[in-house]
Design an enzyme around this catalytic site. Structure first.
Site, PDB file in Angstrom:
ATOM      1  N   GLU A   1      -0.736  -8.504   5.504  1.00 45.46           N
ATOM      2  CA  GLU A   1      -0.438  -8.673   6.941  1.00 45.46           C
ATOM      3  C   GLU A   1      -1.694  -8.606   7.804  1.00 45.46           C
ATOM      4  O   GLU A   1      -1.642  -8.876   8.994  1.00 45.46           O
ATOM      5  CB  GLU A   1       0.591  -7.619   7.391  1.00 45.46           C
TER       6      GLU A   1
ATOM      7  N   HIS B   1      -3.169  -5.369   1.763  1.00 46.81           N
ATOM      8  CA  HIS B   1      -2.483  -5.607   3.043  1.00 46.81           C
ATOM      9  C   HIS B   1      -2.480  -7.093   3.391  1.00 46.81           C
ATOM     10  O   HIS B   1      -3.387  -7.565   4.092  1.00 46.81           O
ATOM     11  CB  HIS B   1      -3.195  -4.847   4.162  1.00 46.81           C
TER      12      HIS B   1
ATOM     13  N   CYS C   1       0.839  -1.206   0.000  1.00 46.96           N
ATOM     14  CA  CYS C   1       0.000   0.000   0.000  1.00 46.96           C
ATOM     15  C   CYS C   1       0.878   1.261   0.000  1.00 46.96           C
ATOM     16  O   CYS C   1       1.507   1.555  -1.002  1.00 46.96           O
ATOM     17  CB  CYS C   1      -0.973  -0.074   1.173  1.00 46.96           C
TER      18      CYS C   1
HETATM   19  N1  GLN Z   1      -3.783   6.194   0.979  1.00 49.60           N
HETATM   20  C1  GLN Z   1      -2.498   6.001   1.602  1.00 49.60           C
HETATM   21  C2  GLN Z   1      -1.431   6.825   0.902  1.00 49.60           C
HETATM   22  O1  GLN Z   1      -1.657   7.331  -0.147  1.00 49.60           O
HETATM   23  C3  GLN Z   1      -2.103   4.543   1.596  1.00 49.60           C
HETATM   24  C4  GLN Z   1      -3.077   3.763   2.428  1.00 49.60           C
HETATM   25  C5  GLN Z   1      -2.497   2.536   3.069  1.00 49.60           C
HETATM   26  O2  GLN Z   1      -1.289   2.338   3.131  1.00 49.60           O
HETATM   27  N2  GLN Z   1      -3.365   1.726   3.622  1.00 49.60           N
HETATM   28  O3  GLN Z   1      -0.367   6.968   1.423  1.00 49.60           O
END
Ligand code: GLN
Length: 189
Positions: free
Chosen positions: A174, A172, A78
């Site tokens: 994890e 994610h 992410c």
């Molecule tokens: N929206 C977040 C970003 O742009 C990422 C979200 C996440 O890591 N769950 O940094």
């Protein structure tokens, strides 16, 4: 092998637990020395602008680039994926980033209406049942370049990719008790 989980902001503990469940030695890392001493590194989810700024402030960007150049595995989930990308769409102008992987990412790609959701996806290289993927204000990969291999898509959008020793996931792994993605990552080493 000792896997470092970058611990400046974001979902660190869950990655440590996933690695521990595989019997892999894992520790939180937050200094250049700790990164250099790791055999592999995970950059967790969180807020990519915040993580990038803290990495720049603590001198952690170059040690991560050096780790990848040494052939050690790097996984970003992410926000971590956003930081690995060579191109970031709709990022803050002053967002520090690693600029390592031949992908273009779009932040917050699922919009406000669908901030978070879970779904089952097929991930290339992970056999058996599909992987339960948790998306939280997730980015997507809008373009891949060079020797980047697409590993998973969701509704036609790229959500996982690999380039040599770099693994990027929009979701994610994890946050579920399925540790097969971590197992795949550890085997990249
Ligand atoms: N929206 C977040 C970003 O742009 C990422 C979200 C996440 O890591 N769950 O940094």
């Amino acid at each position: 092998m000792a896997v470092g989980v970058l611990s400046v902001q974001g979902a660190v503990r869950e990655h440590l637990e996933a690695l521990a469940s595989l019997g892999v030695e894992a520790r939180p890392v937050r200094t250049p020395q700790e990164i250099a001493a790791s055999n592999a590194l995970i950059i967790p989810g969180g807020e990519s602008t915040t993580i990038g700024k803290l990495m720049a402030r603590y001198g952690l960007l170059q040690p991560v680039r050096d780790l990848v150049a040494a052939g050690k595995p790097l996984m970003g989930t992410c926000a971590g994926m956003i930081l690995m990308a060579k191109n970031i769409q709709n990022s803050a102008a002053d967002q520090p980033s690693l600029t390592l992987m031949g992908i273009t990412v779009q932040r917050n790609a699922f919009g406000r209406q669908v901030e978070s959701f879970e779904t089952d996806i097929e991930v290339k290289g992970i056999d058996g049942r599909p992987v339960r993927a948790v998306f939280i204000r997730a980015p997507i990969i809008t373009a891949v370049n060079g020797d980047v291999e697409v590993l998973a898509t969701h509704q036609g959008r790229i959500v996982a990719a690999r380039q040599r020793n770099m693994l990027a996931l929009a979701f994610h792994p994890e946050l579920t008790d399925d540790s097969r993605v971590h197992e795949y990552f550890v085997k990249m080493g």
